[in-house]
Design a protein around this motif. Structure first.
Motif, PDB file in Angstrom:
ATOM      1  N   ALA A 150      -3.236   0.204  -3.008  1.00 46.91           N
ATOM      2  CA  ALA A 150      -3.120  -0.804  -2.379  1.00 46.91           C
ATOM      3  C   ALA A 150      -3.537  -2.132  -3.550  1.00 46.91           C
ATOM      4  O   ALA A 150      -3.995  -1.796  -4.616  1.00 46.91           O
ATOM      5  CB  ALA A 150      -4.221  -1.781  -1.052  1.00 46.91           C
ATOM      6  N   MET A 168       4.742  -2.091   6.939  1.00 48.33           N
ATOM      7  CA  MET A 168       3.909  -1.417   7.319  1.00 48.33           C
ATOM      8  C   MET A 168       3.995  -1.190   8.514  1.00 48.33           C
ATOM      9  O   MET A 168       3.441  -0.523   9.454  1.00 48.33           O
ATOM     10  CB  MET A 168       2.321  -1.981   6.456  1.00 48.33           C
ATOM     11  CG  MET A 168       1.248  -1.168   7.085  1.00 48.33           C
ATOM     12  SD  MET A 168      -0.260  -2.187   6.433  1.00 48.33           S
ATOM     13  CE  MET A 168       0.235  -2.100   5.199  1.00 48.33           C
ATOM     14  N   ARG A 217       3.868  -5.988   3.143  1.00 44.29           N
ATOM     15  CA  ARG A 217       3.228  -6.605   4.349  1.00 44.29           C
ATOM     16  C   ARG A 217       3.547  -8.568   3.783  1.00 44.29           C
ATOM     17  O   ARG A 217       3.973  -8.740   2.697  1.00 44.29           O
ATOM     18  CB  ARG A 217       1.755  -6.655   4.213  1.00 44.29           C
ATOM     19  CG  ARG A 217       1.254  -5.521   4.432  1.00 44.29           C
ATOM     20  CD  ARG A 217       1.234  -5.343   5.818  1.00 44.29           C
ATOM     21  NE  ARG A 217       1.114  -6.596   7.082  1.00 44.29           N
ATOM     22  CZ  ARG A 217       1.680  -6.187   8.771  1.00 44.29           C
ATOM     23  NH1 ARG A 217       2.576  -6.379   8.553  1.00 44.29           N
ATOM     24  NH2 ARG A 217       0.864  -7.264   9.162  1.00 44.29           N
ATOM     25  N   PHE A 255       4.562   0.518   1.949  1.00 46.18           N
ATOM     26  CA  PHE A 255       4.289  -0.447   2.919  1.00 46.18           C
ATOM     27  C   PHE A 255       4.125  -1.465   2.348  1.00 46.18           C
ATOM     28  O   PHE A 255       3.090  -1.760   1.732  1.00 46.18           O
ATOM     29  CB  PHE A 255       3.447   0.468   4.124  1.00 46.18           C
ATOM     30  CG  PHE A 255       4.440   1.599   4.558  1.00 46.18           C
ATOM     31  CD1 PHE A 255       5.000   1.864   4.926  1.00 46.18           C
ATOM     32  CD2 PHE A 255       2.445   3.045   4.661  1.00 46.18           C
ATOM     33  CE1 PHE A 255       4.754   3.566   5.126  1.00 46.18           C
ATOM     34  CE2 PHE A 255       2.944   4.304   5.478  1.00 46.18           C
ATOM     35  CZ  PHE A 255       4.443   4.594   5.416  1.00 46.18           C
ATOM     36  N   ALA A 290       1.337  -1.068   0.059  1.00 46.38           N
ATOM     37  CA  ALA A 290       0.094   0.494   0.185  1.00 46.38           C
ATOM     38  C   ALA A 290       0.698   1.363   0.087  1.00 46.38           C
ATOM     39  O   ALA A 290       2.209   1.459   0.773  1.00 46.38           O
ATOM     40  CB  ALA A 290      -0.916  -0.275   1.337  1.00 46.38           C
ATOM     41  N   ASP A 331      -3.510  11.164   3.697  1.00 46.83           N
ATOM     42  CA  ASP A 331      -3.483  10.674   4.734  1.00 46.83           C
ATOM     43  C   ASP A 331      -2.904  11.487   5.423  1.00 46.83           C
ATOM     44  O   ASP A 331      -3.924  11.239   7.280  1.00 46.83           O
ATOM     45  CB  ASP A 331      -2.038   8.997   4.447  1.00 46.83           C
ATOM     46  CG  ASP A 331      -2.869   8.134   3.364  1.00 46.83           C
ATOM     47  OD1 ASP A 331      -3.624   7.396   3.671  1.00 46.83           O
ATOM     48  OD2 ASP A 331      -1.769   8.415   2.650  1.00 46.83           O
ATOM     49  N   GLY A 342      -5.186   5.470   4.338  1.00 47.22           N
ATOM     50  CA  GLY A 342      -4.294   4.706   2.627  1.00 47.22           C
ATOM     51  C   GLY A 342      -6.087   4.182   1.766  1.00 47.22           C
ATOM     52  O   GLY A 342      -6.959   3.736   2.067  1.00 47.22           O
ATOM     53  N   LEU A 348       1.436   5.443   0.644  1.00 42.87           N
ATOM     54  CA  LEU A 348       1.316   6.551   1.019  1.00 42.87           C
ATOM     55  C   LEU A 348       1.189   8.378   0.566  1.00 42.87           C
ATOM     56  O   LEU A 348       1.249   8.129  -0.804  1.00 42.87           O
ATOM     57  CB  LEU A 348       2.327   7.104   2.025  1.00 42.87           C
ATOM     58  CG  LEU A 348       2.287   8.447   3.344  1.00 42.87           C
ATOM     59  CD1 LEU A 348       0.802   7.822   3.874  1.00 42.87           C
ATOM     60  CD2 LEU A 348       3.428   8.212   3.547  1.00 42.87           C
ATOM     61  N   ALA A 357       5.157   2.813   9.434  1.00 44.26           N
ATOM     62  CA  ALA A 357       4.774   3.483   8.510  1.00 44.26           C
ATOM     63  C   ALA A 357       4.588   4.653   9.053  1.00 44.26           C
ATOM     64  O   ALA A 357       4.363   6.060   8.331  1.00 44.26           O
ATOM     65  CB  ALA A 357       3.046   2.925   9.131  1.00 44.26           C
ATOM     66  N   THR A 395      -6.301   1.473   3.417  1.00 41.76           N
ATOM     67  CA  THR A 395      -5.504   0.261   2.763  1.00 41.76           C
ATOM     68  C   THR A 395      -4.941  -0.355   3.372  1.00 41.76           C
ATOM     69  O   THR A 395      -4.054  -1.297   3.445  1.00 41.76           O
ATOM     70  CB  THR A 395      -5.260   0.132   1.032  1.00 41.76           C
ATOM     71  OG1 THR A 395      -4.572   1.627   1.232  1.00 41.76           O
ATOM     72  CG2 THR A 395      -6.700   0.731   0.280  1.00 41.76           C
ATOM     73  N   LEU A 396      -3.854   0.319   4.358  1.00 47.20           N
ATOM     74  CA  LEU A 396      -2.277   0.696   5.110  1.00 47.20           C
ATOM     75  C   LEU A 396      -3.238  -0.346   6.402  1.00 47.20           C
ATOM     76  O   LEU A 396      -3.306  -0.708   7.364  1.00 47.20           O
ATOM     77  CB  LEU A 396      -2.280   1.735   5.776  1.00 47.20           C
ATOM     78  CG  LEU A 396      -2.059   3.160   5.221  1.00 47.20           C
ATOM     79  CD1 LEU A 396      -1.310   3.771   5.826  1.00 47.20           C
ATOM     80  CD2 LEU A 396      -1.037   2.045   3.930  1.00 47.20           C
TER      81      LEU A 396
END
Length: 322
Positions: free
Chosen positions: A68, A299, A322, A320, A40, A46, A65, A42, A302, A109-110
């Protein structure tokens, strides 16, 4: 599930309300899909949310977010379109007066997962990494719509991009050069002008400098500080496409006489449609063009990415993973 969310607002210290922690996993209503987020990116949106702009206090806590890329329930690689509109309205969803972006009315989405209308999913080609694809749904989609839908630019035409260094301006330079446009850029900062040329701009100039040619179109995201220069840089019948006003919306002189005498067009542009996002993804797949990444962080880090954006220490997208 793991998530990065806004717990409170502060106009002076937006990061004060930022929390990196746990939130309940989302449940997908009928017609919606659950996406497992792999990357995702930034956006300034945000930071504005953490300042309380565009986000209501009764919506807190809100996962942040808009952008993504990840996997749907069937394991398909997808890119998420962030504009949520009325499913019964049809047509261009950016013209829906009730539209919103993810992280305004609906959780963002974060996080480990995000739920979106199934129609908001665009297939991700194997040629694009999750990190690259996650850069597209806001800044690059905005740039794509500005150049090709609203600006109607075609190969060989000349475009001026004001304010090189911003996220949308960077996307405009990259996409414009890939599409065969002659790209000129401006910036107050010499280092950013050099970076603009490295990205693909044919020439870069000091903000406000007289250009050697009149351009077919100007891509305007700065507003007050560059507006007069934008108008004066256009050929007769040229067009300004505006999608932002980072220096402020109140003009000292709107240049109305020049606009009507030279028959210039002033065109607003906001985000982009699901169809345009699909076209953008296919454009990058076919040309090999790639978004510029400033940095990639897990993430869990962040806050570091938010701090860099708040401090202006960014050239390209912060992503970010995952």
């Amino acid at each position: 599930m793991f998530a990065v969310y806004a717990e409170s607002f502060s106009s002076d210290d937006p990061l004060a309300g930022l929390v990196v922690g746990e939130r309940p996993a989302p449940e997908a209503p009928e017609g919606w899909a659950t996406v497992t987020v792999k990357a995702a990116s930034l956006n300034h949106h945000d930071l504005w949310s953490l300042r309380g702009v565009g986000l209501r206090e009764e919506s807190l806590p809100m996962i942040l977010g808009c952008d993504a890329a990840g996997l749907d329930e069937d394991g398909n690689e997808v890119v998420v379109h962030a504009v949520i509109g009325d499913p019964g309205r049809g047509g261009d969803e950016t013209l829906d007066p009730g539209r919103s972006l993810l992280s305004e009315k609906h959780q963002g989405t974060l996080a480990d997962q995000v739920v979106v209308p199934r129609r908001n999913l665009v297939p991700k080609p194997a040629s694009l990494s999750f990190e690259e694809a996650a850069c597209l749904p806001t800044a690059y989609l905005t740039a794509y719509r500005m150049l090709f839908t609203q600006g109607r630019l075609t190969p060989g035409e000349t475009v001026l991009v004001q304010g090189a260094g911003g996220g949308v301006a960077t996307a405009l330079i990259i996409l414009g050069r890939a599409a065969g446009l002659r790209v000129l850029a401006t910036s107050r900062d010499e280092a950013k002008r050099s970076r603009a040329v490295e990205l693909g701009a044919h020439e870069a100039y000091e903000s406000g400098a007289r250009l050697p040619v009149k351009v077919d179109a100007v891509m305007e995201t700065v507003g007050r500080a560059t507006w007069s220069h934008s108008v004066r840089s256009l050929r007769p019948g040229g067009r300004i496409v505006i999608s932002g006003t980072t220096s402020g919306p109140r003009l000292d002189d709107a240049e109305l006489t020049r606009i009507f005498f030279l028959q210039l067009a002033v065109i607003g542009s906001t985000m982009g449609t699901r169809h345009e996002l699909d076209a953008l993804v296919k454009f990058l797949d076919a040309t090999g063009t790639r978004p510029l990444l400033d940095r990639t962080l897990p993430m869990e880090q962040a806050r570091e990415g938010f701090a860099a954006m708040a401090g202006g220490d960014v050239f390209g997208k912060i992503v970010f993973t995952r």
